[in-house]
Design a protein around this motif. Structure first.
Motif, PDB file in Angstrom:
ATOM      1  N   LEU A   1       0.837  -1.209   0.000  1.00  0.00           N
ATOM      2  CA  LEU A   1       0.000   0.000   0.000  1.00  0.00           C
ATOM      3  C   LEU A   1       0.870   1.258   0.000  1.00  0.00           C
ATOM      4  N   SER A   2       1.993   1.203   0.705  1.00  0.00           N
ATOM      5  CA  SER A   2       2.915   2.336   0.730  1.00  0.00           C
ATOM      6  C   SER A   2       3.525   2.562  -0.644  1.00  0.00           C
ATOM      7  N   ASP A   3       3.923   1.475  -1.309  1.00  0.00           N
ATOM      8  CA  ASP A   3       4.487   1.602  -2.662  1.00  0.00           C
ATOM      9  C   ASP A   3       3.469   2.194  -3.633  1.00  0.00           C
ATOM     10  N   ALA A   4       2.219   1.762  -3.510  1.00  0.00           N
ATOM     11  CA  ALA A   4       1.191   2.197  -4.447  1.00  0.00           C
ATOM     12  C   ALA A   4       0.811   3.658  -4.259  1.00  0.00           C
ATOM     13  N   THR A   5       0.817   4.125  -3.027  1.00  0.00           N
ATOM     14  CA  THR A   5       0.360   5.485  -2.729  1.00  0.00           C
ATOM     15  C   THR A   5       1.501   6.477  -2.542  1.00  0.00           C
ATOM     16  N   GLY A   6       2.712   5.970  -2.309  1.00  0.00           N
ATOM     17  CA  GLY A   6       3.831   6.858  -2.028  1.00  0.00           C
ATOM     18  C   GLY A   6       3.801   7.438  -0.623  1.00  0.00           C
ATOM     19  N   ILE A   7       3.051   6.809   0.276  1.00  0.00           N
ATOM     20  CA  ILE A   7       2.914   7.305   1.647  1.00  0.00           C
ATOM     21  C   ILE A   7       3.791   6.471   2.581  1.00  0.00           C
ATOM     22  N   PRO A   8       4.724   7.094   3.317  1.00  0.00           N
ATOM     23  CA  PRO A   8       5.535   6.344   4.268  1.00  0.00           C
ATOM     24  C   PRO A   8       4.735   6.015   5.531  1.00  0.00           C
TER      25      PRO A   8
ATOM     26  N   ALA B   1      -3.587  -6.234  -2.297  1.00  0.00           N
ATOM     27  CA  ALA B   1      -3.520  -4.780  -2.160  1.00  0.00           C
ATOM     28  C   ALA B   1      -4.302  -4.096  -3.268  1.00  0.00           C
ATOM     29  N   ARG B   2      -4.197  -4.603  -4.511  1.00  0.00           N
ATOM     30  CA  ARG B   2      -4.959  -4.011  -5.613  1.00  0.00           C
ATOM     31  C   ARG B   2      -6.458  -4.105  -5.351  1.00  0.00           C
ATOM     32  N   THR B   3      -6.883  -5.247  -4.831  1.00  0.00           N
ATOM     33  CA  THR B   3      -8.307  -5.430  -4.536  1.00  0.00           C
ATOM     34  C   THR B   3      -8.778  -4.421  -3.497  1.00  0.00           C
ATOM     35  N   LEU B   4      -7.994  -4.273  -2.427  1.00  0.00           N
ATOM     36  CA  LEU B   4      -8.368  -3.336  -1.365  1.00  0.00           C
ATOM     37  C   LEU B   4      -8.296  -1.888  -1.840  1.00  0.00           C
ATOM     38  N   LEU B   5      -7.308  -1.555  -2.652  1.00  0.00           N
ATOM     39  CA  LEU B   5      -7.200  -0.190  -3.155  1.00  0.00           C
ATOM     40  C   LEU B   5      -8.368   0.149  -4.082  1.00  0.00           C
ATOM     41  N   GLY B   6      -8.775  -0.806  -4.909  1.00  0.00           N
ATOM     42  CA  GLY B   6      -9.930  -0.560  -5.767  1.00  0.00           C
ATOM     43  C   GLY B   6     -11.191  -0.366  -4.959  1.00  0.00           C
TER      44      GLY B   6
END
Length: 373
Positions: free
Chosen positions: A137-144, A338-343
């Motif tokens: 999730l951090s990689d996908a959003t860029g949030i540390p 992670a893709r499922t949850l992000l969608g």
């Protein structure tokens, strides 16, 4: 699940939830905007989002929805307001691992995950249940992000000072943190064995001021013992849920360079009413901004919880997949999860009326499958 690097997926079309008009319609166009007034008033350019992590068993989909929403909210705060953002997850290693009762009085004693397993094994649990997902999730959003256990939190001088300050206001706070009884127990594990009296019936406050508090407590095996709490001592402090969150949030607010944003599931809203009132007991204090994420419900409308699952009373629909109840049962890779949850989370966050509601496991399954309503 296999922990591998997440590649940002292309968005696939999703069905739209059928949600009622929100009471914030026209006033709030995006749920991240709830923070805007406080961010403008503070003049700060950094926001730290605070959310929770349970380690007393594998997470269910409701827990992971809240955590995914935290990453998406952080990204929205960054993109909408130009703020520097990060996430701090608090891992509750103070959750009970084992319990026993006194044969003569029935008084309940507990030992926490931290006191039974120790720090290294607690760290292993956090990595097992959340490490790969949070990294993805951090990689996908860029949030540390970082994860801090309750043991580490309560050891910090600012936490201990806020605890001491709360004792000085307890005559008022106790009717806010426990309005039905006025009893707000404090517990301290026995320094010899780690067992603690769950409800602190025999814990006695001997003296307290702004710099030090002294207590007497009772161990089932070792009898009476004395504890001293100062900003610099290492005495382990056990607090009730509302008292603990009040102290944690006040300690977080001591960071003069960052605005704390509290992220919790919507089931926390009643408790946060009391927390906000507790903040107002401190002269000049202002409660932190809060955002409540959607909760996942059983068919009966009850929040999906480990207790209901353990008791077999969750009333689940046939569409409830095993991974929804135990994230480790996901058969794909962590990046697919992670893709499922992000969608799913992006769909919920697309409009406030979709975010300010609950979703049954049946509805979650429909949205993930992309089926029309």
């Amino acid at each position: 699940m296999n922990a591998t690097n997440l590649v940002k997926p292309e968005r696939t079309p999703c069905p739209v939830p059928v949600s009622p008009v929100s009471v914030t319609a026209h006033a709030v166009l995006h749920s991240a905007d709830f923070i805007r007034p406080r961010l403008r008033a503070s003049g700060l350019g950094r926001v730290v989002l605070h959310a929770g992590v349970q380690i007393n068993g594998a997470p269910h989909v409701g827990t992971n929805v809240m955590q995914t929403a935290t990453f998406l909210l952080a990204a929205a705060v960054r993109d909408r307001f130009g703020a520097e953002v990060s996430i701090r997850f608090g891992a509750l290693d103070n959750a009970p691992y084992e319990s026993r009762s006194c044969s003569s009085t029935g008084t309940l004693y507990e030992r926490s995950f931290r006191h039974v397993l120790g720090a290294p094994r607690v760290g292993e649990l956090v990595r097992r249940y959340y490490g790969g997902l949070f990294d993805a999730l951090s990689d996908a959003t860029g949030i540390p992000y970082d994860v801090e256990t309750y043991t580490d939190q309560q050891s910090r001088p600012e936490f201990r000072q806020e605890f001491l300050d709360s004792l000085g206001l307890m005559d008022t706070l106790r009717w806010v943190l426990a309005p039905s009884t006025g009893t707000v127990p404090v517990s301290f594990p026995c320094p010899r064995c780690g067992w603690t009296q769950k409800h602190g019936e025999d814990t006695e406050l001997l003296s307290a001021d702004a710099r030090e508090a002294r207590f007497a407590a009772v161990c089932l095996d070792h009898g009476k013992y004395l504890v001293e709490v100062t900003p610099g001592t290492d005495t382990y402090i056990g607090l009730t849920t509302l008292h603990r969150n009040l102290v944690k949030e006040r300690a977080a607010a001591r960071d003069a360079d960052a605005l704390p944003l509290i992220v919790k599931g919507a089931d926390w809203a009643p408790g946060c009413r009391l927390l906000d009132e507790a903040f107002l007991c401190f002269p000049g204090a202002v409660p932190p901004p809060r955002v409540f994420t959607p909760v996942v419900l059983s068919d009966s409308g009850a929040k999906l919880s480990k207790t209901l699952l353990r008791e077999g009373t969750a009333d689940l629909s046939a569409e409830t997949e095993p991974w929804m109840l135990d994230a480790t049962a996901w058969e794909g890779t962590v990046e697919e999860y992670a893709r499922t949850l992000l969608g799913l989370g992006s769909l919920m966050l697309s409009e406030p009326r979709h975010f300010e509601r609950g979703y049954t496991t049946r509805e979650v399954a429909r949205l993930i499958a992309g089926e029309p309503g």
